[in-house]
Design an enzyme around this catalytic site. Structure first.
Site, mmCIF file in Angstrom:
data_model
loop_
_atom_site.group_PDB
_atom_site.id
_atom_site.type_symbol
_atom_site.label_atom_id
_atom_site.label_comp_id
_atom_site.label_asym_id
_atom_site.label_seq_id
_atom_site.Cartn_x
_atom_site.Cartn_y
_atom_site.Cartn_z
ATOM 1 N N ARG A 69 -12.269 5.872 -1.134
ATOM 2 C CA ARG A 69 -11.497 6.857 -0.368
ATOM 3 C C ARG A 69 -11.056 8.004 -1.258
ATOM 4 O O ARG A 69 -10.564 7.787 -2.367
ATOM 5 C CB ARG A 69 -10.277 6.172 0.263
ATOM 6 C CG ARG A 69 -10.728 5.035 1.161
ATOM 7 C CD ARG A 69 -9.616 4.455 1.998
ATOM 8 N NE ARG A 69 -10.164 3.378 2.819
ATOM 9 C CZ ARG A 69 -9.457 2.595 3.620
ATOM 10 N NH1 ARG A 69 -8.133 2.781 3.705
ATOM 11 N NH2 ARG A 69 -10.027 1.650 4.325
ATOM 12 N N ARG A 129 -2.816 2.237 -4.324
ATOM 13 C CA ARG A 129 -3.645 3.246 -3.668
ATOM 14 C C ARG A 129 -4.701 3.758 -4.637
ATOM 15 O O ARG A 129 -4.409 4.533 -5.533
ATOM 16 C CB ARG A 129 -2.758 4.395 -3.175
ATOM 17 C CG ARG A 129 -3.443 5.403 -2.267
ATOM 18 C CD ARG A 129 -2.469 6.446 -1.741
ATOM 19 N NE ARG A 129 -1.404 5.828 -0.963
ATOM 20 C CZ ARG A 129 -1.503 5.533 0.334
ATOM 21 N NH1 ARG A 129 -2.602 5.816 0.999
ATOM 22 N NH2 ARG A 129 -0.502 4.959 0.964
ATOM 23 N N GLU A 187 1.567 -2.537 3.472
ATOM 24 C CA GLU A 187 0.355 -2.845 4.242
ATOM 25 C C GLU A 187 -0.717 -3.527 3.389
ATOM 26 O O GLU A 187 -1.046 -3.076 2.294
ATOM 27 C CB GLU A 187 -0.219 -1.540 4.817
ATOM 28 C CG GLU A 187 -1.501 -1.771 5.594
ATOM 29 C CD GLU A 187 -2.149 -0.462 6.072
ATOM 30 O OE1 GLU A 187 -1.444 0.565 6.116
ATOM 31 O OE2 GLU A 187 -3.347 -0.502 6.389
ATOM 32 N N SER A 228 -5.027 -4.229 8.280
ATOM 33 C CA SER A 228 -4.871 -3.462 9.504
ATOM 34 C C SER A 228 -5.925 -3.982 10.472
ATOM 35 O O SER A 228 -7.108 -3.979 10.154
ATOM 36 C CB SER A 228 -5.102 -1.980 9.195
ATOM 37 O OG SER A 228 -4.700 -1.193 10.289
ATOM 38 N N ARG A 263 -4.878 -5.124 -3.122
ATOM 39 C CA ARG A 263 -3.448 -5.258 -2.813
ATOM 40 C C ARG A 263 -3.019 -6.727 -2.828
ATOM 41 O O ARG A 263 -1.862 -7.032 -3.135
ATOM 42 C CB ARG A 263 -3.129 -4.607 -1.466
ATOM 43 C CG ARG A 263 -3.180 -3.089 -1.570
ATOM 44 C CD ARG A 263 -2.628 -2.392 -0.356
ATOM 45 N NE ARG A 263 -2.703 -0.942 -0.537
ATOM 46 C CZ ARG A 263 -2.319 -0.041 0.362
ATOM 47 N NH1 ARG A 263 -1.826 -0.446 1.534
ATOM 48 N NH2 ARG A 263 -2.416 1.243 0.109
#
Length: 425
Positions: free
Chosen positions: A260, A275, A347, A350, A390
């Site tokens: 990303r 991130r 998070e 998802s 994560r």
RNA sequence: GGAGAGAUGGCUGAGCGGUCGAAAGCGACGGUCUUGAAAACCGUUAGGGGCGCAAGCUCCUCGGGGGUUCGAAUCCCUCUCUCUCCGCCA
């Protein structure tokens, strides 16, 4: 993408569901107008084409003497409708531009709201560990020499990481454990391409609207994109196909790197590896019939939760409000894991139901007895099961000991040859 | 990278300028027959869109895009993919 027919026939309800996702009613009206104009011209054009086809056919059986005159007439007729084609094309393009960038409708149960503050907590599992002066994963892992951010920055840049020794092994163990868990739950494992073509990115909804979030790779005269999630290649597995209904629900899982660009998130989560431009994730993807979908979302979310529970990581489950949901989503649950150093939940998964939004874009259909032999769009769903990077952070932080060592969750120990604790390389 | 061959409906495969969305075979589905099944026989069987209450009418699609023509699966251009041989290579 949205169903224009539904938009036409049930305009008020659609506007309401779209308002939750911050789409103005004017934008809907604009699409309906364009659609109306387009269909009108299309009908006009097709009637003339039909006439033209009839004449061409008549010529084939006409006597040689009659032909020249008939050919002339046919040519003249063609001139009468040729000019309509560009008009139709232009209207179609204009409509598509809107249609392709309009998000999915929100499900009735999705709460109203503009941002993450309006998300609604559904449940909590586990109790955050009682750690005095919790250290963050960077401090812990750097001291144990299982994480090297400086060298990662040197060789690639910010938002990249190097895992070493037991750090690398832990990452690998987590991925393998997740994959084993999900394949046991009935998801068939796939290893897809990590670079995909623009059509695939369109199919799942990343393109055309979110190109800036993706890494693009020039390739010959065209281009490929690095996948931001395995959702893209795995969902597109069945693009332009008609599935037999007996294989539904069809469930796949995949462990892939995800890439990303994180454009627009400058300054967010700059510390640590929460991130990153590159991370691993196990993705769950499901294709099912519309009437199975709502239940499938609960099921799939449960499969993601099972991993957190097995690892004994405290988490909570929230349902996203309309304003915080992704472009293609119809309804989304997020799972947030406890991060001691941040004293909050973050998070880690998802899980979304996309109704037929992606299926329409990617043309993924099914048919069978229940459809009377007709084709129908499937519903697609996917969810992280889980984000490996994560999870790595969560394990390091939640399992930290006062002496700076990290105990290994029981279910992971077999994957680490029985290792119970990371004390150093 | 070099040379060649090919891409047609669920599959095999014919068609190479008109009546072809497309022969034939296989498969699948429905029916007849049978106590049941098989066999045999009969029939149905691509996708997407527009108009219409409906019946139905109609447009587009023979790998993708463009062109020639009154008319293209068939001719031309271009792209993609697959296969074979040579070279290179994790």
């Amino acid at each position: 993408m949205l169903d224009l027919k539904a938009l036409r026939e049930d305009t008020a309800a659609c506007k309401q569901a779209l308002a939750k996702k911050r789409v103005s009613p004017e934008s809907v009206d604009r699409m309906l107008t364009l659609d109306e104009e387009k269909r009108q011209i299309q009908t006009q054009l097709e009637n003339l084409q039909a006439e033209h086809n009839r004449r061409a056919e008549a010529i084939s059986t006409a006597t040689p003497a009659d032909r020249p005159k008939m050919v002339e007439e046919s040519k003249a007729l063609k001139d009468k409708f040729k000019f309509l084609e560009p008009t139709l094309l232009k209207l179609g393009n204009e409509l598509n531009e809107l249609l392709f960038t309009t998000p999915n409708l929100a499900h009735d149960s999705v709460p109203e709201g503009n941002n993450e503050d309006d998300n609604v907590e559904i449940s909590r599992w586990g109790t955050p560990p009682d750690i005095k002066n919790p250290q963050d994963h960077v401090a812990l892992a750097t001291r144990l020499d299982i994480l090297d951010l400086d060298r990662a920055a040197k060789i690639a840049g910010a938002r990249f990481s190097v895992l070493k020794g037991y750090g690398a092994k832990l990452e690998r163990a987590l991925g393998a454990f997740m994959l084993d868990t999900q394949t046991k739950a009935g998801y068939q494992e796939v290893i897809p391409p990590y670079l995909v073509n623009p059509e695939s990115m369109f199919g799942t909804g990343q393109l055309p609207k979110f190109e800036e979030d993706l890494f693009k790779v020039p390739f010959g005269d065209d281009k490929l994109y690095l996948i931001p999630t395995a959702e893209v290649p795995v969902t597109n597995l069945y693009r332009d196909e008609i599935l037999d209904e007996t294989i539904l629900p069809l469930r796949h899982c995949a462990l892939t790197p995800c890439f990303r660009s994180e454009a627009g998130s400058a300054g967010k989560d700059t510390k640590g590896i929460i991130r990153q431009h590159q991370f691993h994730k196990v993705e769950l993807v499901s294709f099912c019939k519309p009437d199975q979908a709502e239940q499938e979302l609960e099921r799939l979310t449960g499969h993601a939760e099972a991993v957190l529970q097995a690892l004994e990581l405290p988490y909570r489950k929230i349902v996203l409000c309309g304003g915080d949901m992704g472009f293609s989503a119809h309804k989304t649950y997020d799972l947030e894991v406890w991060i001691p150093s941040q004293n909050t939940y973050r998070e880690i998964s998802s899980c979304s139901w996309f109704s037929n939004f992606q299926a329409r874009r990617a043309s993924i259909r099914y048919k069978g007895e229940s459809t009377g032999g007709k084709t129908q769009l499937v519903h697609t769903l996917n969810g992280s099961g889980l984000a490996v990077g994560r999870t790595w952070v969560a394990v390091i932080e939640n399992y930290q000991q006062p002496d700076g060592s990290i105990t290994i969750p029981k279910v992971l120990q077999p994957y680490l040859h029985g290792l119970e604790k990371i004390t150093s390389l």
